[in-house]
Write a protein that holds these residues in place. Structure first.
Motif, PDB file in Angstrom:
ATOM      1  N   GLU A  99      35.738  51.769  42.782  1.00 36.69           N
ATOM      2  CA  GLU A  99      34.678  51.027  42.093  1.00 36.69           C
ATOM      3  C   GLU A  99      34.450  49.676  42.758  1.00 36.69           C
ATOM      4  O   GLU A  99      33.318  49.200  42.836  1.00 36.69           O
ATOM      5  N   ALA A 100      35.522  49.043  43.227  1.00 39.48           N
ATOM      6  CA  ALA A 100      35.379  47.771  43.946  1.00 39.48           C
ATOM      7  C   ALA A 100      34.606  47.981  45.242  1.00 39.48           C
ATOM      8  O   ALA A 100      33.752  47.159  45.598  1.00 39.48           O
ATOM      9  N   GLU A 101      34.867  49.070  45.952  1.00 39.95           N
ATOM     10  CA  GLU A 101      34.144  49.355  47.193  1.00 39.95           C
ATOM     11  C   GLU A 101      32.666  49.667  46.906  1.00 39.95           C
ATOM     12  O   GLU A 101      31.796  49.259  47.664  1.00 39.95           O
ATOM     13  N   ASN A 116      30.905  48.511  44.333  1.00 40.08           N
ATOM     14  CA  ASN A 116      30.321  47.225  43.969  1.00 40.08           C
ATOM     15  C   ASN A 116      30.129  46.356  45.211  1.00 40.08           C
ATOM     16  O   ASN A 116      29.113  45.666  45.349  1.00 40.08           O
ATOM     17  N   ASN A 131      40.045  50.840  43.170  1.00 36.66           N
ATOM     18  CA  ASN A 131      39.600  50.605  44.539  1.00 36.66           C
ATOM     19  C   ASN A 131      38.205  51.165  44.791  1.00 36.66           C
ATOM     20  O   ASN A 131      37.356  50.499  45.373  1.00 36.66           O
ATOM     21  N   PHE A 152      36.103  41.383  45.807  1.00 35.83           N
ATOM     22  CA  PHE A 152      36.872  41.149  44.588  1.00 35.83           C
ATOM     23  C   PHE A 152      36.011  40.659  43.432  1.00 35.83           C
ATOM     24  O   PHE A 152      36.532  40.203  42.421  1.00 35.83           O
ATOM     25  N   SER A 161      34.255  42.637  41.661  1.00 33.43           N
ATOM     26  CA  SER A 161      34.224  43.752  40.711  1.00 33.43           C
ATOM     27  C   SER A 161      35.152  43.475  39.534  1.00 33.43           C
ATOM     28  O   SER A 161      36.229  42.902  39.689  1.00 33.43           O
ATOM     29  N   SER A 199      36.431  45.917  37.791  1.00 36.50           N
ATOM     30  CA  SER A 199      37.313  47.070  37.692  1.00 36.50           C
ATOM     31  C   SER A 199      38.555  46.876  38.573  1.00 36.50           C
ATOM     32  O   SER A 199      38.505  46.224  39.603  1.00 36.50           O
TER      33      SER A 199
END
Length: 124
Positions: free
Chosen positions: A58-60, A62, A56, A49, A51, A53
């Motif tokens: 983009e979070a993965e 990052n 999902n 968390f 990130s 953004s």
């Protein structure tokens, strides 16, 4: 609730189509906005968390970068050892602290300056 009897009286079984459409709209929202948290430690969730953004994927992406940059944090959590003192909430001495800059994924290394002194409280 209170709206269902009125809806069933007005449009009969077509009320169920409205509920089905609402459920169908939530599927892509959950897929795109909620990252997978199954079998992840709390330390990994902090990285996930981190990130900026809401998406999902983009979070993965990052998370994968941060996990690679912080192997000591992730490995310590997987072994069941904490890198944080549970009493003070501060990083334990000797552990490298890493912080993410607000404008990118620049990682800053600095030696921990916090001590884990215990405070004693007298009861009585």
């Amino acid at each position: 609730g209170l709206l269902c009897p009125v809806m069933f009286e007005a449009i009969n079984e077509k009320t169920l189509y409205i509920f089905a459409a609402c459920n169908a709209l939530t599927l892509p929202m959950v897929w795109a906005l909620y990252p997978e948290s199954n079998q992840r430690t709390l330390e990994e969730m902090n990285l996930l968390f981190a990130s900026d953004s809401i998406w999902n994927w983009e979070a993965e992406r990052n998370f994968a970068i941060l996990k690679e940059q912080n192997p000591d944090l992730v490995q310590a959590a997987q072994r069941g050892h904490s890198v944080v003192d549970p009493e003070t909430g501060l990083p334990k001495t000797g552990v490298l602290r890493r912080s993410i800059e607000a404008n990118g994924l620049e990682v800053r290394h600095q030696e921990d300056q916090f001590s884990t002194e215990k405070q004693t409280f007298k009861t009585g």
